[in-house]
Enzyme design. Structure first.
Site, short mmCIF file in Angstrom:
data_model
loop_
_atom_site.label_atom_id
_atom_site.label_comp_id
_atom_site.label_asym_id
_atom_site.label_seq_id
_atom_site.Cartn_x
_atom_site.Cartn_y
_atom_site.Cartn_z
N SER A 8 0.90 -1.27 0.01
CA SER A 8 -0.21 0.19 0.07
C SER A 8 0.88 1.20 0.14
O SER A 8 1.71 1.26 0.93
CB SER A 8 -0.91 0.03 1.30
OG SER A 8 -1.40 1.33 1.63
N ASP A 22 -4.67 3.50 -1.66
CA ASP A 22 -5.88 3.62 -0.91
C ASP A 22 -6.17 5.24 -1.20
O ASP A 22 -5.78 6.02 -0.95
CB ASP A 22 -5.22 3.85 0.49
CG ASP A 22 -5.07 2.53 1.04
OD1 ASP A 22 -6.19 1.47 0.87
OD2 ASP A 22 -4.13 1.88 1.42
N MET A 26 -8.99 8.01 0.23
CA MET A 26 -9.93 8.41 1.24
C MET A 26 -10.41 9.90 0.94
O MET A 26 -9.37 10.50 0.51
CB MET A 26 -8.90 8.09 2.64
CG MET A 26 -8.23 6.88 2.88
SD MET A 26 -7.49 6.92 4.41
CE MET A 26 -6.64 5.14 4.23
N MET A 33 -12.35 4.20 -0.53
CA MET A 33 -12.66 4.55 0.87
C MET A 33 -13.41 5.85 0.69
O MET A 33 -13.21 7.00 1.35
CB MET A 33 -11.88 4.64 1.87
CG MET A 33 -11.36 3.11 2.42
SD MET A 33 -9.81 3.27 3.11
CE MET A 33 -8.57 3.28 1.67
N MET A 36 -11.11 -6.18 5.54
CA MET A 36 -10.56 -5.24 6.24
C MET A 36 -10.02 -5.86 7.58
O MET A 36 -10.89 -6.56 8.35
CB MET A 36 -11.35 -4.06 6.42
CG MET A 36 -11.50 -3.10 5.32
SD MET A 36 -9.92 -2.73 4.38
CE MET A 36 -9.03 -1.82 5.69
C1 DX5 Z 1 -6.39 1.55 5.65
C2 DX5 Z 1 -5.80 1.00 4.30
C3 DX5 Z 1 -4.57 0.21 4.24
C4 DX5 Z 1 -3.45 0.58 4.91
C5 DX5 Z 1 -2.73 -0.74 5.29
O1 DX5 Z 1 -7.39 2.21 5.36
O2 DX5 Z 1 -6.94 0.69 3.46
O3 DX5 Z 1 -4.53 -0.47 3.00
O4 DX5 Z 1 -2.83 1.46 4.19
O5 DX5 Z 1 -1.65 -0.13 6.07
P1 DX5 Z 1 -0.78 -1.05 7.07
O6 DX5 Z 1 -0.22 -2.18 6.33
O7 DX5 Z 1 0.37 -0.44 7.72
O8 DX5 Z 1 -1.73 -1.54 8.06
ZN ZN Z 2 -6.51 -0.36 1.55
#
Ligand code: DX5
Ligand code: ZN
Length: 224
Positions: free
Chosen positions: A12, A39, A41, A72, A141
């Site tokens: 990610s 990702d 957001m 997201m 998740m």
């Molecule tokens: C959280 C994201 C993940 C996140 C994972 O909302 O969807 O993809 O970046 O990061 P780590 O591996 O650090 O938990």
């Molecule tokens: Zn993610």
């Protein structure tokens, strides 16, 4: 004995150095990444704001591997064509963020991308019941969405196992991805529960040697 699944590691870029993103994605792919997890957001569906289609378009020429866009955002549909045009290969969204889940999945596919649903730790799997035939990927998740670097929520393993059975029973070729708190120490547990695609942000981009981490993850997966 069933065939060993194809495992995919999807770093990610949320934890990458955004000031030199092209170099970061090239480096992580040379280190063995199978796809790039992207990702998105919106400071509305989740309490954080990240990157959009322009950044996807900017990194696209730097790598050949699939770009896996994790939306997201709410609403979902308006932004789907933009990501498809920006070079996304996979687009997933959270069912509670779409008014018409079937339509959103179809929209993704109509734009030539693989489509999937994402389940938060407390989101029931019931949403899957009527859309299995429209799914290429299911993302579980293992943290609440919004931030990188959180701790893995163990209850996710039970959910992964349930989804693994649903996928196997469907006879369809659907990827089962896990996202949140994945590291060398727990990747094998997630694989044993049935995941085949592993998102890792801080565990990879937070370390100086990406290849060392990805190789160690593959070493753990080989033992499952
Ligand atoms: C959280 C994201 C993940 C996140 C994972 O909302 O969807 O993809 O970046 O990061 P780590 O591996 O650090 O938990
Ligand atoms: Zn993610």
């Amino acid at each position: 004995m069933p065939n060993k699944p194809t495992y995919r590691i999807a770093p990610s870029i949320l934890s990458a150095d955004f000031s030199r993103l092209g170099e970061e994605v090239r480096n992580v792919v040379s280190a063995g990444a199978d796809m790039i997890h992207f990702d998105v957001m919106d400071n509305h569906y989740v309490p954080n704001l990240t990157i959009g289609p322009l950044v996807c378009e900017a990194i696209r020429p730097h790598v050949q591997v699939p770009i896996d866009v994790h939306l997201m955002v709410k609403p979902v549909d308006r932004i789907i064509p933009d990501f498809a045009k920006a070079g996304a290969n996979i687009i997933t969204f959270h069912p509670e963020a779409s008014e018409h889940i079937d339509r959103s999945l179809q929209l993704i596919r109509d734009h030539g991308c693989k489509a999937g649903l994402v389940f938060n730790p407390a989101t029931p799997l019931d949403y899957l019941e009527h859309v299995m035939d429209k799914l290429d990927i299911i993302l579980i998740m293992s943290v609440n969405p919004g931030f990188g670097g959180q701790s893995f929520i163990h209850e996710a393993l039970r959910k992964i196992a349930i989804v693994r059975r649903l996928i196997d029973d469907s006879g369809r070729n659907i990827m089962l991805e896990v996202d949140g708190g994945i590291k060398i120490e727990n990747i094998a547990q997630a694989a044993a529960a049935g995941a085949d695609t592993f998102v890792a942000g801080s565990a990879i981009f937070g370390k100086p040697d990406y290849k060392l981490v990805i190789d160690a993850m593959r070493g753990e997966l080989a033992k499952v």
